[in-house]
Design an enzyme around this catalytic site. Structure first.
Site, PDB file in Angstrom:
ATOM      1  N   ALA A  64      56.695 -42.336  -6.995  1.00  0.00           N
ATOM      2  CA  ALA A  64      57.066 -43.682  -6.558  1.00  0.00           C
ATOM      3  C   ALA A  64      56.205 -44.691  -7.312  1.00  0.00           C
ATOM      4  CB  ALA A  64      56.859 -43.798  -5.054  1.00  0.00           C
ATOM      5  N   GLY A 107      56.757 -38.440  -5.729  1.00  0.00           N
ATOM      6  CA  GLY A 107      58.187 -38.601  -5.453  1.00  0.00           C
ATOM      7  C   GLY A 107      59.056 -37.949  -6.530  1.00  0.00           C
ATOM      8  N   GLU A 110      59.299 -34.442  -5.534  1.00  0.00           N
ATOM      9  CA  GLU A 110      60.179 -34.404  -4.354  1.00  0.00           C
ATOM     10  C   GLU A 110      61.640 -34.602  -4.741  1.00  0.00           C
ATOM     11  OE1 GLU A 110      57.705 -37.468  -2.463  1.00  0.00           O
ATOM     12  OE2 GLU A 110      57.599 -36.126  -0.746  1.00  0.00           O
ATOM     13  N   GLU A 130      49.719 -37.387  -4.139  1.00  0.00           N
ATOM     14  CA  GLU A 130      49.606 -38.528  -3.219  1.00  0.00           C
ATOM     15  C   GLU A 130      48.252 -38.593  -2.524  1.00  0.00           C
ATOM     16  OE1 GLU A 130      52.271 -36.545  -3.450  1.00  0.00           O
ATOM     17  OE2 GLU A 130      54.129 -37.660  -3.123  1.00  0.00           O
TER      18      GLU A 130
HETATM   19  C1  HXC Z   1      53.701 -47.091 -11.377  1.00  0.00           C
HETATM   20  C2  HXC Z   1      52.976 -45.885 -13.188  1.00  0.00           C
HETATM   21  C3  HXC Z   1      53.090 -44.688 -12.457  1.00  0.00           C
HETATM   22  C4  HXC Z   1      53.544 -44.755 -11.098  1.00  0.00           C
HETATM   23  C5  HXC Z   1      52.375 -44.214 -14.439  1.00  0.00           C
HETATM   24  N1  HXC Z   1      52.520 -45.548 -14.396  1.00  0.00           N
HETATM   25  N2  HXC Z   1      52.707 -43.669 -13.260  1.00  0.00           N
HETATM   26  N3  HXC Z   1      53.281 -47.080 -12.660  1.00  0.00           N
HETATM   27  N4  HXC Z   1      53.842 -45.987 -10.622  1.00  0.00           N
HETATM   28  N5  HXC Z   1      53.728 -43.698 -10.341  1.00  0.00           N
HETATM   29  C6  HXC Z   1      52.236 -46.525 -15.451  1.00  0.00           C
HETATM   30  C7  HXC Z   1      50.730 -46.692 -15.666  1.00  0.00           C
HETATM   31  O1  HXC Z   1      50.171 -47.562 -14.717  1.00  0.00           O
HETATM   32  C8  HXC Z   1      50.723 -47.260 -17.067  1.00  0.00           C
HETATM   33  O2  HXC Z   1      51.060 -48.625 -17.005  1.00  0.00           O
HETATM   34  C9  HXC Z   1      51.873 -46.510 -17.744  1.00  0.00           C
HETATM   35  O3  HXC Z   1      52.740 -46.061 -16.696  1.00  0.00           O
HETATM   36  C10 HXC Z   1      51.378 -45.295 -18.503  1.00  0.00           C
HETATM   37  O4  HXC Z   1      50.615 -44.481 -17.615  1.00  0.00           O
HETATM   38  P1  HXC Z   1      49.303 -43.681 -18.076  1.00  0.00           P
HETATM   39  O5  HXC Z   1      48.620 -43.228 -16.860  1.00  0.00           O
HETATM   40  O6  HXC Z   1      48.538 -44.511 -19.051  1.00  0.00           O
HETATM   41  O7  HXC Z   1      49.990 -42.469 -18.862  1.00  0.00           O
HETATM   42  P2  HXC Z   1      49.429 -41.001 -19.118  1.00  0.00           P
HETATM   43  O8  HXC Z   1      47.964 -41.071 -19.510  1.00  0.00           O
HETATM   44  O9  HXC Z   1      50.393 -40.398 -20.057  1.00  0.00           O
HETATM   45  O10 HXC Z   1      49.487 -40.240 -17.731  1.00  0.00           O
HETATM   46  C11 HXC Z   1      50.758 -39.913 -17.141  1.00  0.00           C
HETATM   47  C12 HXC Z   1      50.594 -39.541 -15.646  1.00  0.00           C
HETATM   48  C13 HXC Z   1      49.808 -40.641 -14.930  1.00  0.00           C
HETATM   49  C14 HXC Z   1      49.833 -38.197 -15.532  1.00  0.00           C
HETATM   50  C15 HXC Z   1      51.997 -39.348 -15.096  1.00  0.00           C
HETATM   51  O11 HXC Z   1      50.424 -41.893 -15.245  1.00  0.00           O
HETATM   52  C16 HXC Z   1      49.767 -40.488 -13.440  1.00  0.00           C
HETATM   53  O12 HXC Z   1      48.979 -39.728 -12.911  1.00  0.00           O
HETATM   54  N6  HXC Z   1      50.592 -41.264 -12.730  1.00  0.00           N
HETATM   55  C17 HXC Z   1      50.566 -41.350 -11.283  1.00  0.00           C
HETATM   56  C18 HXC Z   1      51.101 -40.101 -10.636  1.00  0.00           C
HETATM   57  C19 HXC Z   1      51.077 -40.205  -9.113  1.00  0.00           C
HETATM   58  O13 HXC Z   1      50.025 -40.371  -8.508  1.00  0.00           O
HETATM   59  N7  HXC Z   1      52.235 -40.119  -8.481  1.00  0.00           N
HETATM   60  C20 HXC Z   1      52.396 -40.214  -7.035  1.00  0.00           C
HETATM   61  C21 HXC Z   1      52.832 -41.610  -6.693  1.00  0.00           C
HETATM   62  S1  HXC Z   1      52.992 -41.831  -4.928  1.00  0.00           S
HETATM   63  P3  HXC Z   1      50.277 -49.756 -17.852  1.00  0.00           P
HETATM   64  O14 HXC Z   1      50.741 -51.025 -17.239  1.00  0.00           O
HETATM   65  O15 HXC Z   1      48.825 -49.465 -17.688  1.00  0.00           O
HETATM   66  O16 HXC Z   1      50.773 -49.519 -19.234  1.00  0.00           O
HETATM   67  C22 HXC Z   1      54.476 -41.180  -4.545  1.00  0.00           C
HETATM   68  C23 HXC Z   1      54.850 -41.260  -3.104  1.00  0.00           C
HETATM   69  C24 HXC Z   1      56.260 -40.834  -2.864  1.00  0.00           C
HETATM   70  O17 HXC Z   1      55.150 -40.696  -5.370  1.00  0.00           O
HETATM   71  C25 HXC Z   1      56.759 -41.416  -1.564  1.00  0.00           C
HETATM   72  C26 HXC Z   1      58.267 -41.233  -1.427  1.00  0.00           C
HETATM   73  C27 HXC Z   1      58.809 -41.952  -0.245  1.00  0.00           C
END
Ligand code: HXC
Length: 256
Positions: A64, A107, A110, A130
């Protein structure tokens, strides 16, 4: 501007490709709304008999949208539509295959688990990170993961946020097939195409019957299976399938 979900058709297979490269295909409201509308429209279209949900080579979906979630107050989170999208996708009767290359996190994981099968690239990584953000999965992750891999292993992934690669996901039973780096999408479409060539009504009954194994006690699941089996006996396609077998020819299924 490019659409955040791109629709493609290959014969009877609908392919929905997440397309938000700047945010690693993070699942914004816009992405999820568009994905649901597309898949629901295909579900109503008898010409679409299987659906593939895919991302890009580098990422399926990073979860998400954390930036949008960061700005949401508790009260806003309670009325936000975000958690409604996974149940909408789970209600689709057409078989859905997730084609996962790169990251499928939060997400995104999921979303893949909500599909009926997963074909992964050898580069795929799955995880429920998460916990690192101070929340827990909200798109069915704790439930679907526990049902697929068991309580102990789901507990570890949900409480540590550890990511697993395609091979580990395959060993755990999350993934149906692991494909080579450049072949993941074709492998998923190939599987979808096999299903798309089967009699469509029986395919829908089969999906419904297998899903009941997760959702009902055994007795209710068996009763449900019997009714769906009886329904399949009422279709024209089963007469065609059985006649074709006896006459040693290929069946021509009509979806009736
Ligand atoms: C918003 C995101 C994002 C996310 C990455 N970006 N994931 N923006 N939401 N989930 C953005 C970063 O902020 C960054 O923006 C750009 O994408 C590139 O990301 P990097 O981290 O620099 O890339 P990389 O080093 O290649 O790493 C990739 C990654 C990492 C491993 C996927 O981005 C990551 O760990 N993302 C978060 C994963 C996460 O925690 N997901 C769970 C989310 S909560 P800028 O602006 O800096 O360029 C969830 C709840 C679900 O999913 C609920 C359902 C109802």
């Amino acid at each position: 501007m490019a659409e955040v979900v791109v629709a493609e058709r290959r014969e009877h297979v609908g392919i929905a490709r997440l397309n938000r490269p700047d945010a690693r295909n993070a699942l914004s409201i816009e992405v999820m709304e568009m994905l649901c509308e597309l898949v629901e429209a295909w579900d109503r279209d008898p010409e679409v008999r299987a659906i593939v949900v895919a991302g890009s080579d580098e990422y399926f979906a990073a979860g998400a949208d954390i930036k949008a979630m960061r700005e949401r107050s508790f009260q806003e989170a309670l009325v936000n539509p975000m958690t409604s999208y996974w149940p909408r996708l789970a209600s689709v009767s057409t078989p859905m295959i997730a084609a996962v290359s790169g990251y499928a996190l939060g997400g995104g994981c999921e979303l893949a688990l909500t599909c009926d099968m997963i074909v992964a690239s050898e580069t795929a990584e799955f995880g429920q990170p998460e916990i690192m953000l101070g929340i827990i999965p909200g798109g069915g992750g704790t439930q679907r993961l526990a049902r697929v891999i068991g309580k102990q292993r789901a507990m570890e992934l949900v409480l540590t946020g550890r990511r697993i690669d395609a091979q580990e996901a395959f060993r755990m039973g999350i993934v149906n097939r692991v494909a080579k780096k450049k072949e993941w999408l074709d492998a998923a479409v190939e599987l979808a195409d096999v299903i798309a060539r089967r009699p469509p009504l029986a395919v829908r009954f089969g999906k419904q019957a297998v899903l009941a194994a997760d959702e009902t006690p055994l007795k209710a699941g068996l009763d449900n299976e019997r009714r769906l089996y009886e329904l399949s006996m009422g279709t024209e396609d089963r007469l065609e399938g059985m006649s074709a077998f006896i006459e040693k020819r290929r069946p021509d299924f009509k979806g009736r």
